[in-house]
Enzyme design. Sequence first.
Site, PDB file in Angstrom:
ATOM      1  N   GLU A 206       0.806  -1.214   0.000  1.00 24.42           N
ATOM      2  CA  GLU A 206       0.000   0.000   0.000  1.00 24.42           C
ATOM      3  C   GLU A 206       0.841   1.268   0.000  1.00 24.42           C
ATOM      4  O   GLU A 206       1.969   1.284   0.475  1.00 24.42           O
ATOM      5  CB  GLU A 206      -0.914   0.003   1.229  1.00 24.42           C
ATOM      6  CG  GLU A 206      -1.871  -1.164   1.155  1.00 24.42           C
ATOM      7  CD  GLU A 206      -2.995  -1.097   2.150  1.00 24.42           C
ATOM      8  OE1 GLU A 206      -3.126  -0.071   2.847  1.00 24.42           O
ATOM      9  OE2 GLU A 206      -3.743  -2.078   2.211  1.00 24.42           O
TER      10      GLU A 206
ATOM     11  N   CYS B   5       3.322   8.366   1.722  1.00 26.23           N
ATOM     12  CA  CYS B   5       3.840   7.386   2.676  1.00 26.23           C
ATOM     13  C   CYS B   5       4.021   6.085   1.895  1.00 26.23           C
ATOM     14  O   CYS B   5       3.046   5.530   1.379  1.00 26.23           O
ATOM     15  CB  CYS B   5       2.787   7.260   3.777  1.00 26.23           C
ATOM     16  SG  CYS B   5       3.137   6.015   5.000  1.00 26.23           S
TER      17      CYS B   5
ATOM     18  N   CYS C 262       1.053  -3.305  15.380  1.00 20.12           N
ATOM     19  CA  CYS C 262       1.074  -2.857  13.979  1.00 20.12           C
ATOM     20  C   CYS C 262       0.499  -3.953  13.086  1.00 20.12           C
ATOM     21  O   CYS C 262       0.902  -5.119  13.175  1.00 20.12           O
ATOM     22  CB  CYS C 262       2.517  -2.546  13.594  1.00 20.12           C
ATOM     23  SG  CYS C 262       2.721  -2.197  11.833  1.00 20.12           S
TER      24      CYS C 262
ATOM     25  N   CYS D 276      -1.582   5.023  10.205  1.00 20.90           N
ATOM     26  CA  CYS D 276      -0.360   4.336  10.610  1.00 20.90           C
ATOM     27  C   CYS D 276      -0.690   2.993  11.229  1.00 20.90           C
ATOM     28  O   CYS D 276      -1.544   2.893  12.102  1.00 20.90           O
ATOM     29  CB  CYS D 276       0.374   5.131  11.678  1.00 20.90           C
ATOM     30  SG  CYS D 276       1.069   6.628  11.065  1.00 20.90           S
TER      31      CYS D 276
HETATM   32  N1  SAH Z   1       9.016   0.060  10.226  1.00 15.63           N
HETATM   33  C1  SAH Z   1       9.092   1.471  10.235  1.00 15.63           C
HETATM   34  C2  SAH Z   1       8.104   2.187   9.351  1.00 15.63           C
HETATM   35  C3  SAH Z   1       6.683   1.682   9.265  1.00 15.63           C
HETATM   36  S1  SAH Z   1       5.507   2.034  10.494  1.00 15.63           S
HETATM   37  C4  SAH Z   1       8.982   1.976  11.652  1.00 15.63           C
HETATM   38  O1  SAH Z   1       8.759   1.197  12.553  1.00 15.63           O
HETATM   39  O2  SAH Z   1       9.184   3.161  11.866  1.00 15.63           O
HETATM   40  C5  SAH Z   1       5.301   3.773  10.575  1.00 15.63           C
HETATM   41  C6  SAH Z   1       4.924   4.234  11.971  1.00 15.63           C
HETATM   42  O3  SAH Z   1       3.602   3.797  12.337  1.00 15.63           O
HETATM   43  C7  SAH Z   1       5.844   3.694  13.038  1.00 15.63           C
HETATM   44  O4  SAH Z   1       6.136   4.719  13.955  1.00 15.63           O
HETATM   45  C8  SAH Z   1       4.991   2.638  13.692  1.00 15.63           C
HETATM   46  O5  SAH Z   1       5.420   2.300  14.978  1.00 15.63           O
HETATM   47  C9  SAH Z   1       3.641   3.318  13.664  1.00 15.63           C
HETATM   48  N2  SAH Z   1       2.522   2.410  13.914  1.00 15.63           N
HETATM   49  C10 SAH Z   1       2.458   1.096  13.672  1.00 15.63           C
HETATM   50  N3  SAH Z   1       1.274   0.601  14.066  1.00 15.63           N
HETATM   51  C11 SAH Z   1       0.582   1.638  14.576  1.00 15.63           C
HETATM   52  C12 SAH Z   1      -0.732   1.775  15.128  1.00 15.63           C
HETATM   53  N4  SAH Z   1      -1.528   0.730  15.221  1.00 15.63           N
HETATM   54  N5  SAH Z   1      -1.121   2.990  15.540  1.00 15.63           N
HETATM   55  C13 SAH Z   1      -0.306   4.063  15.425  1.00 15.63           C
HETATM   56  N6  SAH Z   1       0.923   4.007  14.899  1.00 15.63           N
HETATM   57  C14 SAH Z   1       1.375   2.800  14.483  1.00 15.63           C
END
Ligand code: SAH
Length: 365
Positions: free
Chosen positions: A90, A103, A117, A330
Amino acid sequence: MITSATRYQPDRDELASLLSDHPSYRVDQLWKGLYDEGLPIEDISTLPKALRSDLAALLPPALFDRMVSVSEGGETHKWLWGLDDGDAVETVLMHYADRSTVCVSSQAGCAMACGFCATGQEGFRRHLTTGEIVEQVVRARAAALPRRLSNVVFMGMGEPLANYDAVWGAVRRIHGDLGLSARHITMSTVGLVPGIKRMAEESLPVSLAVSLHAATDALRTELVPINSRYPIDMLAEACQGYVAATGRRLSFEWALIAGVNDTKEQAIALSELCRELRAHVNLIPLNPTPGYLTVGTDAAGVTQFQKWLLERNTNATIRRNRGTDIDAACGQLRASQNAKSSGSAGSTSVAAPRRKDQGGSGFVD
Ligand code: SAH
């Protein structure tokens, strides 16, 4: 010499060798059409028609439209792209008053296994190629018109620093050929220390965002399991090195989880870390995902947490959730349709186990 590749994979020299039987200006025309104008090869009118169709066959697109959703009056777009091997990733485009940000995904799935996540709940499938990453940006740039795509964030599916070479190849292309400034490209990482150290040696000073989510090791290991390999001290040292080498400001991502990391103790520990590193904090309430039962902090709790940080002179902003209604927020990417009806709120368990029945591709159907 390449015989065939996806459209945005070859570099200029590789395209030149593909066009070695043609005058050299054809390479310039092709490159301009692909990168400056973002045109399908069939529409690059400076190239002769027969050459266009040969090149279009030799350089097929990497991304196939599976689904696109638009929400918030056109302010947020989400694409689900099919890949040549049947997998899917995505991309999300977000328009703001002062910028338009895409993004992008760097992997199909993710091996980092952060329980909150949605991508982490799925597990890892494969790395994306440079061409697959660059094409996400080109497609979003075209969709953004007449607005100018100004920012690229590696905050989609996957851990970008676990796919370093392909991701950095894309960064160079996004900067050099699509013309975005390095400061407008943000690498978001779970905190892979070797990758951060490598980035510090690169000539392009991109912005670094670290998904911290907890400021003490025991809690961080629970939320972000890779912390057991790269604990906070080690991570902080690598971040310090990055800031010293590049002069870029560091930011920490912090998804606020009710009763878990929204406490005053965490705010105090976080502000100490930020003071050392002169880091900025981006706060976002946790978005619900199918395999994690704990809920996001409510609005009052988010404001309170921010207040604790501001009182300690820690710079912290609350990020608005974008695309929640189209599962584009996110951590929600590729959330399954099945999961949508099963609900995720209500419990306050931290160690919600991954639900084996929900890692899949329901969204792709
Ligand atoms: N792997 C990388 C980039 C992808 S996730 C990383 O960890 O930074 C992008 C952001 O979304 C990260 O800060 C991650 O922790 C956050 N994220 C993941 N799941 C989430 C959720 N359920 N709610 C809010 N933020 C989330």
